[in-house]
Design an enzyme around this catalytic site. Structure first.
Site, PDB file in Angstrom:
ATOM      1  N   PHE A  49      26.311 -99.790  31.933  1.00 45.95           N
ATOM      2  CA  PHE A  49      27.099 -99.537  31.143  1.00 45.95           C
ATOM      3  C   PHE A  49      28.037 -99.721  32.657  1.00 45.95           C
ATOM      4  O   PHE A  49      28.226 -99.345  33.561  1.00 45.95           O
ATOM      5  CB  PHE A  49      27.603 -98.537  30.037  1.00 45.95           C
ATOM      6  CG  PHE A  49      27.428 -97.239  30.923  1.00 45.95           C
ATOM      7  CD1 PHE A  49      28.975 -96.530  31.363  1.00 45.95           C
ATOM      8  CD2 PHE A  49      26.131 -96.375  31.441  1.00 45.95           C
ATOM      9  CE1 PHE A  49      28.732 -94.630  31.692  1.00 45.95           C
ATOM     10  CE2 PHE A  49      26.322 -94.798  31.435  1.00 45.95           C
ATOM     11  CZ  PHE A  49      27.451 -94.974  32.079  1.00 45.95           C
ATOM     12  N   ALA A  51      32.386 -98.463  33.019  1.00 45.12           N
ATOM     13  CA  ALA A  51      33.375 -97.337  32.411  1.00 45.12           C
ATOM     14  C   ALA A  51      33.902 -96.949  33.426  1.00 45.12           C
ATOM     15  O   ALA A  51      33.680 -97.110  34.856  1.00 45.12           O
ATOM     16  CB  ALA A  51      32.409 -95.832  31.729  1.00 45.12           C
ATOM     17  N   HIS A  69      59.248 -84.459  25.063  1.00 47.66           N
ATOM     18  CA  HIS A  69      59.787 -84.972  26.315  1.00 47.66           C
ATOM     19  C   HIS A  69      60.445 -84.713  27.120  1.00 47.66           C
ATOM     20  O   HIS A  69      61.084 -84.144  28.340  1.00 47.66           O
ATOM     21  CB  HIS A  69      60.351 -86.118  26.274  1.00 47.66           C
ATOM     22  CG  HIS A  69      60.160 -87.451  27.619  1.00 47.66           C
ATOM     23  ND1 HIS A  69      59.057 -86.668  28.294  1.00 47.66           N
ATOM     24  CD2 HIS A  69      60.841 -88.565  27.587  1.00 47.66           C
ATOM     25  CE1 HIS A  69      59.609 -87.700  29.461  1.00 47.66           C
ATOM     26  NE2 HIS A  69      60.784 -88.955  28.512  1.00 47.66           N
TER      27      HIS A  69
END
Length: 245
Positions: A49, A51, A69
């Site tokens: 896979f 990733a 923030h």
């Protein structure tokens, strides 16, 4: 089987959808205080896979800033309500002014002139400032637009414009195409991002580094700001898009 909600979705799918989000990567424009993003491949298809690991500041690419923030003890990203992320969209076009003056700041008088033509800005709206600065993507140099002395020049909102929008019009959020809410000239003059602090102090959020505002009408569209729900986050890259009327 059909119902009111499914009929509404069918109607929405018939409309034009506009992506307002830059694709970002390690070489994309970013706030100068941050290091570039890092993308690392962990596994490939040869492993079974594909990733990856991604490393970047929350304020990277087209991103959403939560109140925390800038403002102590304010809301984190996860505390924004879902319905806050989908809002009526108002676009104020000042691309010609920004092209003529990179230090341009939107004034309250210009908002009132916009309203004289398009009607008063409704409470609960998301108001976006179009400057076409997004067309400078993907050049860090063009986004910063430094002069010979190393000072940035980029357009933004004036404090009086933001105060009109939040105090008198009771809008819900703002967005723009630049790194910051304030023009670079106002930041240089004030020594702080007063406009950005003011927006977040209203318990509102903002979206920075939007694109494709030139494809939107002044009023009538709806903006969706779909963002991950990271724990205790001050902001995160967002997938913003608009549906046209």
């Amino acid at each position: 089987m059909t119902n009111e909600l499914l009929n509404a979705l069918k109607l929405l799918k018939q409309k034009q959808w506009i992506d307002l989000t830059h694709t970002f990567g390690p070489d994309s424009p970013h706030f100068a205080a941050f290091a570039p993003a890092e993308f690392e491949t962990l596994f490939t298809h040869d492993d079974g896979f594909f990733a990856q690991r991604f490393s970047f500041p929350g304020q990277y690419g087209t991103h959403l800033d939560a109140p925390i923030h800038f403002v102590r003890d304010a809301r984190y990203l996860e505390e924004l309500e879902l319905k806050e992320l989908v809002l009526p969209l108002v676009v104020i076009d000042k691309s010609k002014e920004a092209a003529a003056d990179a230090d341009y700041s939107l004034s309250a008088a210009e908002i009132e002139a916009f309203e004289a033509e398009h009607g008063e800005i409704e409470a609960g709206s998301f108001v976006a400032l179009r400057t076409d600065w997004s067309k400078r993507w993907p050049s860090q140099e063009q986004f910063e637009n430094k002069d010979a002395d190393g000072r940035n020049h980029a357009p933004g909102w004036s404090m009086e414009a933001l105060e009109l929008l939040f105090r008198k019009r009771r809008i819900a959020a703002v967005g723009h195409e630049t790194f910051d809410t304030d023009s670079a000239a106002d930041y240089t003059k004030n020594g702080a991002l007063l406009g950005e602090y003011y927006v977040l102090e209203q318990n509102a959020y903002q979206v920075e580094l939007l694109k494709n505002l030139d494809l939107l009408p002044p009023k009538g569209a709806v903006i969706f700001n779909i963002v991950p729900k990271a724990e205790k986050a001050s902001g995160f890259p967002v997938r913003s898009f608009a549906i046209l009327p």
